[in-house]
Design an enzyme around this catalytic site. Structure first.
Site, mmCIF file in Angstrom:
data_model
loop_
_atom_site.group_PDB
_atom_site.id
_atom_site.type_symbol
_atom_site.label_atom_id
_atom_site.label_comp_id
_atom_site.label_asym_id
_atom_site.label_seq_id
_atom_site.Cartn_x
_atom_site.Cartn_y
_atom_site.Cartn_z
ATOM 1 N N LYS A 290 0.834 -1.217 0.000
ATOM 2 C CA LYS A 290 0.000 0.000 0.000
ATOM 3 C C LYS A 290 0.865 1.262 0.000
ATOM 4 O O LYS A 290 0.606 2.186 -0.750
ATOM 5 C CB LYS A 290 -0.922 0.033 1.231
ATOM 6 N N ARG B 64 -9.633 0.971 8.703
ATOM 7 C CA ARG B 64 -9.203 -0.405 8.966
ATOM 8 C C ARG B 64 -10.252 -1.204 9.712
ATOM 9 O O ARG B 64 -10.041 -2.380 9.982
ATOM 10 C CB ARG B 64 -7.944 -0.372 9.810
ATOM 11 N N ARG C 201 11.317 -6.753 5.262
ATOM 12 C CA ARG C 201 11.234 -5.300 5.059
ATOM 13 C C ARG C 201 12.133 -4.535 6.044
ATOM 14 O O ARG C 201 12.147 -4.828 7.229
ATOM 15 C CB ARG C 201 9.783 -4.843 5.238
ATOM 16 N N ARG D 188 11.080 -2.398 11.652
ATOM 17 C CA ARG D 188 10.004 -1.877 12.500
ATOM 18 C C ARG D 188 9.633 -2.942 13.522
ATOM 19 O O ARG D 188 9.590 -4.128 13.193
ATOM 20 C CB ARG D 188 8.770 -1.561 11.637
ATOM 21 N N ARG E 154 -0.601 -8.918 13.163
ATOM 22 C CA ARG E 154 -1.164 -7.945 12.210
ATOM 23 C C ARG E 154 -1.991 -8.657 11.147
ATOM 24 O O ARG E 154 -3.032 -8.148 10.722
ATOM 25 C CB ARG E 154 -0.044 -7.140 11.543
HETATM 26 P P1 AMP Z 1 0.708 0.795 8.739
HETATM 27 O O1 AMP Z 1 1.984 1.539 8.501
HETATM 28 O O2 AMP Z 1 -0.441 1.312 7.923
HETATM 29 O O3 AMP Z 1 0.874 -0.704 8.640
HETATM 30 O O4 AMP Z 1 0.297 1.084 10.276
HETATM 31 C C1 AMP Z 1 1.140 0.710 11.325
HETATM 32 C C2 AMP Z 1 0.332 0.560 12.605
HETATM 33 O O5 AMP Z 1 -0.310 1.808 12.934
HETATM 34 C C3 AMP Z 1 -0.801 -0.455 12.550
HETATM 35 O O6 AMP Z 1 -0.371 -1.784 12.767
HETATM 36 C C4 AMP Z 1 -1.715 0.057 13.653
HETATM 37 O O7 AMP Z 1 -1.196 -0.265 14.939
HETATM 38 C C5 AMP Z 1 -1.596 1.570 13.491
HETATM 39 N N1 AMP Z 1 -2.622 2.096 12.560
HETATM 40 C C6 AMP Z 1 -2.413 2.704 11.345
HETATM 41 N N2 AMP Z 1 -3.579 3.048 10.787
HETATM 42 C C7 AMP Z 1 -4.549 2.637 11.644
HETATM 43 C C8 AMP Z 1 -5.974 2.689 11.617
HETATM 44 N N3 AMP Z 1 -6.657 3.217 10.589
HETATM 45 N N4 AMP Z 1 -6.640 2.162 12.689
HETATM 46 C C9 AMP Z 1 -5.992 1.634 13.742
HETATM 47 N N5 AMP Z 1 -4.661 1.538 13.821
HETATM 48 C C10 AMP Z 1 -3.933 2.042 12.789
#
Ligand code: AMP
Length: 220
Positions: free
Chosen positions: A16, A91, A130, A162, A173
């Site tokens: 994404k 999400r 990653r 990360r 996740r």
């Molecule tokens: P990402 O980089 O999009 O994978 O986001 C990393 C982490 O941020 C996720 O695993 C969640 O803990 C948190 N996060 C990001 N976007 C959301 C969302 N829309 N709702 C809840 N948690 C989020």
């Protein structure tokens, strides 16, 4: 002109972030990554960052109320007027419903959801290899880096894994995605707002498929 809002959906590791950067440039709309905003807040030690950190490190979702306030506030800013590409939001179903209502009050239409489909085995492989740059937030696969390289090929910053790309958090996740985020595919499908693209291939191939699909839909 009506804003062109694109909601990017896909499991963690589906690409994404990478696609969002390319597509937002091609479409001339602003890329908003809730993960990047949260990581910035954690690094800066803001109240939002302090509240979000534990959830993120475990691979859990940050509570809906925090996320909805964050995104509603962000969408109200001037730089979002022409349209946004949302990466990582919504999400959950409550987040999707809240987004529809926020976009509705701004008279922006419902936007279109673009889902990037990648098989589970490939997701695990991509996430565990990653590495992310602390300085520019670029992401790289270990497969594409020379052995032992620990600096960013783009800016020379330090590359790290990360906390949520570590094996236990990756598994969590993917479970969270299946339980809470995957139902959004049906949500947007039922509203006739869903476009799906095959997310296996080169970055350019996938971007090409996505742009073609968005243009067919009149969203590009
Ligand atoms: P990402 O980089 O999009 O994978 O986001 C990393 C982490 O941020 C996720 O695993 C969640 O803990 C948190 N996060 C990001 N976007 C959301 C969302 N829309 N709702 C809840 N948690 C989020």
């Amino acid at each position: 002109m009506k804003a062109r809002d694109v909601i990017l959906l896909g499991a963690p590791g589906a690409g994404k972030g990478t696609q969002a950067k390319l597509l937002s440039q091609e479409l001339g709309i602003l890329h908003i990554s809730t993960g990047d905003i949260l990581r910035g807040a954690v690094a800066a030690g803001t109240p939002l960052g302090k509240a979000a950190r534990e959830y993120m490190d475990r691979g859990d979702l940050v509570p809906d109320d925090l996320m909805v306030d964050l995104v509603a506030d962000r969408l109200g800013r001037e730089d979002c007027a022409a349209g946004v590409l949302l990466d990582g939001f919504p999400r959950t179903l409550p987040q999707a419903e809240a987004l529809a209502s926020v976009l509705g009050t701004m008279a922006r239409g419902e936007g279109v959801a673009l889902a990037i489909d990648v098989p589970d085995e490939e997701l695990v492989r991509r996430l565990s290899s990653r590495r992310t740059c602390r300085a520019c937030a670029g992401t790289f696969s270990l497969d594409s880096l020379p052995a032992e390289r620990s600096d960013c090929p783009q800016c020379g910053g330090e590359l790290y894994q990360r906390a949520d790309d570590a094996p236990e958090a990756v598994a969590q996740r993917l479970r969270v995605y299946a339980a809470q985020t995957k139902p959004l595919l049906d949500y947007y499908q039922e509203r006739g707002r869903l476009i799906r693209v095959n997310g296996v291939g080169t970055i350019e191939e996938i971007a090409g498929r996505a742009l073609a699909a968005l243009r067919t839909e009149g969203a590009g």
